[in-house]
Design an enzyme around this catalytic site. Sequence first.
Site, PDB file in Angstrom:
ATOM      1  N   LYS A  95       0.510  -7.820  -7.490  1.00 25.92           N
ATOM      2  CA  LYS A  95       0.915  -6.836  -6.474  1.00 25.92           C
ATOM      3  C   LYS A  95       0.067  -6.992  -5.210  1.00 25.92           C
ATOM      4  O   LYS A  95      -0.987  -7.633  -5.250  1.00 25.92           O
ATOM      5  CB  LYS A  95       0.753  -5.434  -7.064  1.00 25.92           C
ATOM      6  N   ARG A 107      -0.643   9.373 -13.668  1.00 27.64           N
ATOM      7  CA  ARG A 107       0.041   8.749 -12.538  1.00 27.64           C
ATOM      8  C   ARG A 107       1.529   8.703 -12.850  1.00 27.64           C
ATOM      9  O   ARG A 107       2.284   9.514 -12.354  1.00 27.64           O
ATOM     10  CB  ARG A 107      -0.555   7.347 -12.303  1.00 27.64           C
ATOM     11  N   TYR A 162     -16.599  -2.551  23.029  1.00 29.77           N
ATOM     12  CA  TYR A 162     -16.134  -1.187  23.319  1.00 29.77           C
ATOM     13  C   TYR A 162     -17.239  -0.157  23.098  1.00 29.77           C
ATOM     14  O   TYR A 162     -17.908  -0.171  22.054  1.00 29.77           O
ATOM     15  CB  TYR A 162     -14.967  -0.816  22.402  1.00 29.77           C
ATOM     16  N   MET A 202      -9.698  -5.174  17.799  1.00 32.15           N
ATOM     17  CA  MET A 202      -8.531  -5.436  16.961  1.00 32.15           C
ATOM     18  C   MET A 202      -8.403  -6.918  16.606  1.00 32.15           C
ATOM     19  O   MET A 202      -8.000  -7.255  15.493  1.00 32.15           O
ATOM     20  CB  MET A 202      -7.265  -4.956  17.682  1.00 32.15           C
TER      21      MET A 202
HETATM   22  C1  LIG Z   1      -3.156  -3.050 -10.774  1.00 36.11           C
HETATM   23  C2  LIG Z   1      -2.884  -2.925 -12.207  1.00 36.11           C
HETATM   24  C3  LIG Z   1      -3.498  -3.791 -13.136  1.00 36.11           C
HETATM   25  C4  LIG Z   1      -4.554  -4.798 -12.755  1.00 36.11           C
HETATM   26  O1  LIG Z   1      -5.768  -4.135 -12.513  1.00 36.11           O
HETATM   27  P1  LIG Z   1      -7.135  -4.948 -12.348  1.00 36.11           P
HETATM   28  O2  LIG Z   1      -8.167  -3.907 -12.328  1.00 36.11           O
HETATM   29  O3  LIG Z   1      -7.037  -5.711 -11.063  1.00 36.11           O
HETATM   30  O4  LIG Z   1      -7.238  -5.862 -13.508  1.00 36.11           O
HETATM   31  C5  LIG Z   1      -3.100  -3.695 -14.455  1.00 36.11           C
HETATM   32  N1  LIG Z   1      -2.185  -2.789 -14.857  1.00 36.11           N
HETATM   33  C6  LIG Z   1      -1.607  -1.916 -13.998  1.00 36.11           C
HETATM   34  C7  LIG Z   1      -0.623  -0.920 -14.516  1.00 36.11           C
HETATM   35  C8  LIG Z   1      -1.952  -1.940 -12.649  1.00 36.11           C
HETATM   36  O5  LIG Z   1      -1.395  -1.066 -11.812  1.00 36.11           O
END
Ligand SMILES: *Cc1c(COP(=O)(O)O)cnc(C)c1O
Length: 370
Positions: free
Chosen positions: A38, A136, A264, A312
Amino acid sequence: MTHFPHPSWVEVNLEQFRKNIEVIRSYIGTRLFCLVVKANAYGHGLCPIGIAAELAGVDYLAVAHLQEGILLRQAKVRIPILVLGAIHEDQIDDLINFNLEFSISSQFKADLVASKCRPKRQKVRVHLEVDTGMQRTGVRPQTAISLFSHLEATGCFDVVGIYSHLATADLPNDPFAMTQIEIFKNLVENPIFQKKPIIKHLANSGGICHYNDSMFDMVRPSFATFGYPFKTAHLPLQELKPCLSVKSKISYVKIVDEGVGISYGHSYKTKHRIKVATIPIGYGDGYRRSLSNKASILLHGEKVPVVGTICMDQFMINAHNLPVHVGDEVVLLGKQHSGEILLQEFADLCETSPYEILCGFSDRLPRIYL
Ligand SMILES: *Cc1c(COP(=O)(O)O)cnc(C)c1O
């Protein structure tokens, strides 16, 4: 991938990335390895990392959102991809059409999916998400069994996995992490989950670093795979090494007299005559403004300080007595000769987590793969 010439970039050492995969692979034994990619693979570049992971024998990828899964499929990644985030009604067709697995965490969502796929006469591969203490997403453990039975009964679902997520596993010997592991273990040992193969998965990086009994059938360590084991991680995982660096090239050099304000707000005033060099990267690239007057970068392997407020698109350094020329390479994160800027130092200066720093490097920085 080709890029137009740009003076600042993120460099990813794929050889090191593959070594990290090997380290984790030998640690987890015969379990499945799911890499979570992700947020642009934690800044490392979604598709190149997804492809490299598949080639290196990773079994599964996971993403947060539908769009990330689609990009991987369009890049011809063939291994299973699990979309972790809660789905929305208007995404269901694409999830199915792009052959993505996704999470079911309520009967409401399950019924939405069923209404869309019944006419298609197609079974969708899903993972039942259980909330064991993160608050969550995910069904509560008490309802997981009835939701599972419901999914099986509708005939639309092939439930291939059941999973949960640890909230506090970045610390060793944490009582709450142990409780979550216990709750998950008790749930997945229920006979209803033994009738057919179902992948049981819980461990993130913290899980594999600190809790062997969190590993179950598949692990989902991402931060660790990118080379950042926790300091307290089990010994073999200390072999993991970062594979990402951030680099740039000096764009301008000048001498500035004593008592002169820089950048700045003139937040820095020279205490004597100094040699100032300009670096063409700024907070628009993820080199955060909170590093102003705090961070150092590497020039010829030596640490030199950032002076003045980060803009920036650029910022200034005090080059001290080092030779410095336009075009000289500098390292903002990573190694140069015997010098190193660690991700943890960088994050500490920004008063945030190293995760946030990694995924904050913007698309403006080309990713270069070695
Ligand atoms: C982001 C995530 C992971 C990976 O987490 P790390 O701490 O980077 O290993 C695993 N499972 C879920 C559900 C996540 O959201």
